[in-house]
Design a protein around this motif. Structure first.
Motif, short mmCIF file in Angstrom:
data_model
loop_
_atom_site.label_atom_id
_atom_site.label_comp_id
_atom_site.label_asym_id
_atom_site.label_seq_id
_atom_site.Cartn_x
_atom_site.Cartn_y
_atom_site.Cartn_z
N GLY A 437 0.82 -1.20 0.00
CA GLY A 437 0.00 0.00 0.00
C GLY A 437 0.85 1.25 0.00
N ASP A 438 0.21 2.40 -0.13
CA ASP A 438 0.91 3.67 -0.10
C ASP A 438 1.50 3.93 1.29
OD1 ASP A 438 0.19 4.07 -2.73
OD2 ASP A 438 -1.61 5.22 -2.22
N GLN A 439 2.56 4.74 1.32
CA GLN A 439 3.24 5.02 2.58
C GLN A 439 2.38 5.79 3.57
OE1 GLN A 439 6.54 4.43 3.94
NE2 GLN A 439 6.38 2.75 2.49
N ASP A 440 1.34 6.46 3.11
CA ASP A 440 0.49 7.21 4.03
C ASP A 440 -0.70 6.40 4.52
OD1 ASP A 440 -0.87 7.13 1.67
OD2 ASP A 440 -1.39 9.26 1.62
N THR A 441 -0.66 5.06 4.33
CA THR A 441 -1.71 4.20 4.84
C THR A 441 -1.19 3.43 6.06
OG1 THR A 441 -1.11 2.32 3.43
CG2 THR A 441 -2.66 3.94 2.53
N PHE A 442 -2.12 2.98 6.89
CA PHE A 442 -1.77 2.34 8.15
C PHE A 442 -0.93 1.08 7.95
CE2 PHE A 442 -3.10 -0.42 11.82
CZ PHE A 442 -2.43 0.30 12.79
N LEU A 443 -1.27 0.26 6.96
CA LEU A 443 -0.51 -0.96 6.69
C LEU A 443 0.60 -0.74 5.68
CD1 LEU A 443 -3.48 -3.52 6.62
CD2 LEU A 443 -1.83 -3.15 8.46
N GLY A 444 0.37 0.13 4.71
CA GLY A 444 1.39 0.41 3.71
C GLY A 444 2.63 1.09 4.28
N TYR A 445 2.51 1.71 5.45
CA TYR A 445 3.65 2.34 6.12
C TYR A 445 4.78 1.34 6.34
CZ TYR A 445 6.14 4.93 9.80
OH TYR A 445 7.09 5.58 10.56
N TYR A 446 4.44 0.05 6.44
CA TYR A 446 5.44 -0.99 6.71
C TYR A 446 5.79 -1.78 5.45
CZ TYR A 446 4.08 0.13 11.47
OH TYR A 446 3.80 0.80 12.64
N ASP A 447 5.61 -1.17 4.30
CA ASP A 447 5.83 -1.85 3.02
C ASP A 447 7.26 -2.36 2.87
OD1 ASP A 447 5.19 -2.80 0.49
OD2 ASP A 447 5.74 -0.93 -0.49
N ASP A 448 8.23 -1.73 3.53
CA ASP A 448 9.63 -2.13 3.42
C ASP A 448 9.97 -3.32 4.32
OD1 ASP A 448 9.95 -0.06 1.66
OD2 ASP A 448 10.85 1.31 3.11
#
Length: 460
Positions: A437-448
Motif C-alpha cells: 500500500g501507499d506510505q500514508d496508509t496504516f498498513l502500507g507504512y510498513y511496506d519495506d
C-alpha cells in the motif's frame, strides 16, 4: 502433547506411567513451550533498516492441583504459575536488542458455588471476534513487531482481580486493575517503531552538524500515571444465551494502551499524510526547534461494548461493536488529538470436511469529528480480514493464509505459510509477512518490512 509433561506427587517424586493410572492422582502438572523464530527481509530497501530478526520465547508453567480443584473448607481452589523468557534481536546496537525474564500468568482461582474470584497476573479475553476485537481491551499488547505475531501471542498479562457470578443462565463479570500498564512499543531504531530509523537517516544525511546533533538528541518522556488507586482501571461484563444466540454487554473504564503525543519539540511541522525521515527533513524549513522532549501520556478512556455469537448450520457467526468516548490519533504535526470512535466487526467461520477452515470478518471504524490533519486514517475505515487453512498429508502438513486488507485506502497485510507437525509436540512453520500500500496508509507504512520467516515451536 500431554505425554511430555512432568507429573509430580506431593512428596516431589516423579510419577511413573503405572502410578499415573493408579488411584492416586499427581499433585502438580508441569508444562511449557519453546518458540524460536528467525526472519530475513525479502528486499534491502533502506540502508538503516533491519534485514534480519531473531526472537526466542520460552514459557514454563505449573498448575496445582493437576486435575480439578483443591477443597479448602467451603471453597475450591486452583493455583497457576508461569514464567517467561523473551529475547528479541533486530540489530547489533544495544537499542535493537531486548531480553526479558519475568512472571507471565500467575493466578489463584477461588470458587464457592456459583461465585468465583481470580487474583493475580492474568489475561482476560472479552469479545467474540478473531485477530481484531473492538471489545477486547482489558490487556495491553506487545506491538514491538506490530501485528505480525497472532493476537493471543501479543497479549500481555497484567495484575488484576477478576470476579464472576453465574445465575439463571446469566454470567456477571467484573475486573479491577490496580494500576495502568501500557502496550510494548519502540519509538526509535526499529523497523516497527513510531519514528522508525529517523536518527540513523539523519546521521547519514547532508545536514549541518548542529542540526544533526539536535535531531539525534530527540528523546521520549513517558508520563506513566502513578501506581495509585486513583489511577486504577475497572470494567464489567454481562453475558447470557437467548435461544441459540450468545449475547454480551460490557463497559471498561481505563486508560489508553497506546501513547498520546502531547508535545513534539519541532514546531510548525505539517507532514504530508505520513511520518518519514525524508518528510521531516523537508518540513524543517519553516519549523521552530525547541529545547523539549517528546512528551507521551495515556489519557482516560471509557469503552462500551456489545457482542454476539451463534451458529447457522455449518457456519459460525459472530460480531461485536464498541464505542470509545475518545481515542488518540497522530496528527501531521506529530502531536496527538482524541476523537470518539465507533468500531464494529462482524463475520463468520466455516469448518469443512478434509481439514478445511475459513474465517472472514468485516471491520468498520468510524471516527467522529474527523479532519484531514489525522494521519493514516479516514473518517470511515473499512477492512476485510480473516484466514483460511487446509490440512494435508494425513494432518501432518497445513497450508494457511492470514490477511488484512483496508478497503478504503488499499493497504494490506498477507501471511501465507506452511506448517509441518509430523514430529510429536513440534510445529515447524515456513511463511511470509507481506505488507503493501501507499506510505500514508496504516498498513502500507510498513511496506519495506516484507520478510520470509522460519518458526519452530515445541510443547512439553
Amino acid at each position: 502433547m500431554d505425554s511430555g509433561r512432568i507429573l509430580l506427587f506431593d512428596d516431589g517424586s516423579e510419577a511413573k506411567p503405572a502410578a499415573v493410572a493408579s488411584d492416586q492422582p499427581p499433585a502438580f502438572d508441569l508444562g511449557g513451550m519453546v518458540e524460536l523464530r528467525g526472519g530475513t527481509d525479502l528486499d534491502d530497501d533502506d540502508f538503516n533498516e533491519h534485514d534480519e530478526l531473531v526472537r526466542g520465547v520460552g514459557r514454563l508453567w505449573l498448575q496445582w492441583p493437576a486435575q480439578g480443584m483443591k477443597q479448602l473448607g467451603n471453597w475450591r481452589s486452583r493455583l497457576y504459575l508461569s514464567v517467561e523468557t523473551d529475547y528479541l534481536y533486530m540489530g547489533d546496537e544495544r537499542s535493537q536488542r531486548d531480553f526479558d525474564l519475568e512472571l507471565y500468568e500467575n493466578k489463584l482461582l477461588l470458587a464457592n458455588g456459583p461465585f468465583e474470584i481470580e487474583l493475580g497476573k492474568q489475561i482476560v479475553r472479552w469479545g467474540k471476534s478473531d485477530q481484531l476485537s473492538p471489545v477486547d481491551n482489558v490487556n495491553p499488547q506487545d506491538l514491538r513487531e506490530f501485528i505480525v505475531p497472532e493476537l493471543e501471542d501479543r497479549k500481555l498479562p497484567v495484575w488484576m482481580a477478576r470476579a464472576r457470578w453465574f445465575f439463571d443462565g446469566w454470567a456477571a463479570e467484573g475486573v479491577f486493575i490496580p494500576w495502568h500498564e501500557s502496550a510494548d512499543i519502540d519509538y526509535f531504531d526499529s523497523d516497527w517503531g513510531v519514528y522508525r530509523h529517523v536518527k540513523g537517516d539523519v546521521q547519514d544525511a547532508a545536514l549541518p552538524e548542529d542540526l544533526k546533533g539536535y535531531l539525534m538528541g530527540l528523546r521520549v518522556s513517558e508520563n506513566d500515571p502513578p501506581n495509585t488507586l486513583k489511577n486504577s482501571e475497572f470494567g464489567a461484563r454481562l453475558t447470557t444465551t437467548i435461544g441459540r444466540w450468545d449475547w454480551g454487554a460490557s463497559i471498561f473504564y481505563g486508560r489508553e494502551d497506546l501513547p498520546f503525543f502531547g508535545q513534539f519539540p519541532i514546531k510548525n511541522l505539517a507532514l504530508p499524510g505520513a511520518f518519514s525521515s525524508r518528510g521531516v527533513l523537508q518540513a524543517l524549513d519553516d519549523a521552530v526547534l525547541t529545547d523539549e522532549n517528546i512528551e507521551v501520556y495515556y489519557p482516560r478512556q471509557t469503552i462500551v461494548g456489545l457482542e454476539f455469537e451463534s451458529t447457522l448450520g455449518v457456519f459460525g457467526v459472530r460480531g461485536e461493536s464498541a464505542y470509545f468516548d475518545q481515542t488518540s490519533f497522530l496528527l501531521n504535526d506529530l502531536t496527538s488529538d482524541t476523537r470518539p470512535v465507533l468500531h464494529t466487526v462482524v463475520g463468520g467461520d466455516y469448518t469443512g470436511v478434509s481439514g478445511f477452515y475459513g474465517n472472514l470478518q468485516l471491520s468498520h471504524r468510524y471516527i467522529h469529528n474527523y479532519d484531514d490533519s489525522i494521519m493514516y486514517f479516514d473518517r470511515h475505515n473499512v477492512s476485510l480480514l480473516g484466514e483460511v487453512r487446509q490440512e494435508g498429508l494425513r494432518g501432518t502438513v497445513e497450508g494457511y493464509l492470514r490477511f488484512n486488507c483496508d478497503l478504503h485506502d488499499g493497504g494490506y497485510y498477507l501471511e501465507p505459510g506452511l506448517v509441518y507437525s509430523g514430529v510429536k509436540n513440534l510445529d515447524l512453520t515456513l511463511g511470509l509477512n507481506i505488507f503493501g500500500g501507499d506510505q500514508d496508509t496504516f498498513l502500507g507504512y510498513y511496506d519495506d518490512n516484507d520478510q520470509v520467516f522460519l518458526k519452530a515451536k515445541y510443547h512439553f
